[in-house]
Design an enzyme around this catalytic site. Structure first.
Site, PDB file in Angstrom:
ATOM      1  N   LYS A  34      26.471  23.320  45.035  1.00 12.49           N
ATOM      2  CA  LYS A  34      26.052  24.723  45.106  1.00 12.49           C
ATOM      3  C   LYS A  34      26.423  25.455  43.818  1.00 12.49           C
ATOM      4  O   LYS A  34      27.168  24.923  42.992  1.00 12.49           O
ATOM      5  CB  LYS A  34      26.697  25.388  46.319  1.00 12.49           C
ATOM      6  N   ARG A 128      36.320  33.656  58.270  1.00 11.72           N
ATOM      7  CA  ARG A 128      35.236  34.083  57.389  1.00 11.72           C
ATOM      8  C   ARG A 128      33.967  33.781  58.188  1.00 11.72           C
ATOM      9  O   ARG A 128      33.587  34.562  59.030  1.00 11.72           O
ATOM     10  CB  ARG A 128      35.338  33.318  56.063  1.00 11.72           C
ATOM     11  N   TYR A 251      39.812  45.598  20.194  1.00 15.56           N
ATOM     12  CA  TYR A 251      39.626  46.799  21.026  1.00 15.56           C
ATOM     13  C   TYR A 251      40.913  47.175  21.742  1.00 15.56           C
ATOM     14  O   TYR A 251      41.596  46.297  22.289  1.00 15.56           O
ATOM     15  CB  TYR A 251      38.567  46.550  22.102  1.00 15.56           C
ATOM     16  N   MET A 299      32.551  41.098  23.552  1.00 10.38           N
ATOM     17  CA  MET A 299      31.340  40.492  24.106  1.00 10.38           C
ATOM     18  C   MET A 299      30.971  39.193  23.373  1.00 10.38           C
ATOM     19  O   MET A 299      30.557  38.210  23.989  1.00 10.38           O
ATOM     20  CB  MET A 299      30.165  41.483  24.031  1.00 10.38           C
TER      21      MET A 299
END
Ligand SMILES: Cc1ncc(COP(=O)(O)O)c(C=O)c1O
Length: 353
Positions: A34, A128, A251, A299
């Site tokens: 998956k 769940r 940053y 990024m």
């Protein structure tokens, strides 16, 4: 060439699938592919492992459909089952095994009788998905009366990967008791339980992460478990800058040099899937030597400390793979390898080895 790439190793996938089969003994192995084969590629993972396993596991019907459209004939288990009558009908047409985890699915099935193979999911404490044991027994009776008897009982462990696991034994007893009452095969084990609890193997196991060369445990490495690295993420140094003591990098100025350092800029960032929350200190390797990330992940770039290393622009930096264990990176980031593998974006080049 920017040189940011993910290398997928087919021999390692095969080795890991064989390792799972060896551990499983007489139990069937359903390889979980998956989420795009845990980021390795749905078809690639499935096709590479299919000779070593009895079946495949996906989360949703579309993943199973893709496998069938590419000629994969192995049994496929759809772990979230069907969402509506149309999917139910498609599951039957595609000869899929569907998990029934909720009463609304039982009602949908009874209202739309369909020759589909059902694995009834028992909530044994994960809380769940899954029916409570009593609900599962009565759902099985109703489905059997309607000519749609379940073919297996399934459950999922909440804590099989934990150091002090006080839940799995209880969960196993509950799930096993439902399977025995219904006289059906049981499937409960993920990678952790397959590796750790032979008594939980039952008739079918469903390993995922171990196939992809990562350890479910924080006290044992993948290599110690006989698993091979199937996913290597690397990028290149595109600049090296000197910073003085007291200067910060990146940053938010989150990291400040305490003495003069050489800072390497690497062409990888969260736009490639490198985790933005990786803190200063996260391991990376330059030319096979481990060093650390410094400052915030951008990024398109990260910054690393290359002081004292033999490092030049163009050199390769391993983000995880052979020298840097993906599980160490995951720990540094407060996450798990599953997420790191799954969140690689389309931008890095993919090499299949
Ligand atoms: C239902 C089910 N079975 C098996 C697995 C495989 O688990 P693991 O990757 O920890 O082996 C998963 C993964 O989350 C799952 O959701």
């Amino acid at each position: 060439m920017r040189g940011t790439r993910v290398e997928i190793r087919l021999a390692a996938l095969r080795n890991n699938a064989l390792r799972a089969a060896e551990l499983a003994g007489d139990a069937q192995v359903f390889a979980m592919v998956k989420a795009n084969g845990y980021g390795h590629g749905l078809l690639l993972a499935a096709e590479t492992m299919l000779d070593s396993v009895s079946g495949l596991g996906v989360a949703v019907l579309d993943e199973a459909r893709t496998l069938r459209e590419h000629g994969i004939a192995l049994p496929i288990l759809v772990a979230e089952g069907f969402f509506d009558a149309e999917e139910l009908e498609a599951a039957a047409r595609l000869s899929l095994e569907v998990v029934v985890h909720s009463l609304w699915q039982v009602e949908l099935l009874l209202a739309n009788p369909c020759p589909v193979r059902i694995w009834l999911k028992v909530n044994a404490g994960m809380n769940r998905l899954g029916l409570r044991p009593n609900e599962a027994l009565s759902a099985a009776a109703r489905l059997s009366q309607a000519g749609n008897a379940p073919v297996g009982v399934m459950s999922h462990f909440a804590c099989a990967d934990m150091d002090e696991d006080i839940h799995s034994e209880k969960q196993l007893l509950l799930a096993r008791s439902v399977a025995e009452q219904l006289q059906l095969p049981l499937s409960a084990s993920n990678s952790a339980a397959l590796l750790r609890y032979p008594r939980a193997h039952a008739q079918r196991v469903r390993p995922g992460i171990m196939l992809y060369g990562s350890s479910p445990f924080n006290w044992q490495t993948a290599a110690e478990l006989g698993l091979q690295v199937s996913h290597r993420f690397s990028a290149r140094l595109i600049a090296i800058n000197a910073v003085e003591a007291g200067e910060s990098v990146g940053y938010g100025a989150t990291w400040t040099a305490s003495d003069p350092r050489q800072i390497g800029v690497v062409a990888v960032g969260y736009g490639d899937g490198y985790p933005r929350h990786a803190p200063s200190g996260t391991p990376v390797a330059v030319n096979g030597v481990v060093t650390t990330l410094v400052g915030r992940v951008s990024m398109d770039m990260i910054t690393i400390d290359v002081t004292g290393l033999s490092a030049s622009v163009g050199d390769e930096v391993e983000l995880w793979g052979d020298v840097v264990d993906v599980d160490d990176v995951a720990r540094a980031c407060g996450t798990i390898s599953y997420e790191l593998f799954c969140q690689i974006t389309q931008r890095p080049e993919r090499t299949i080895v």
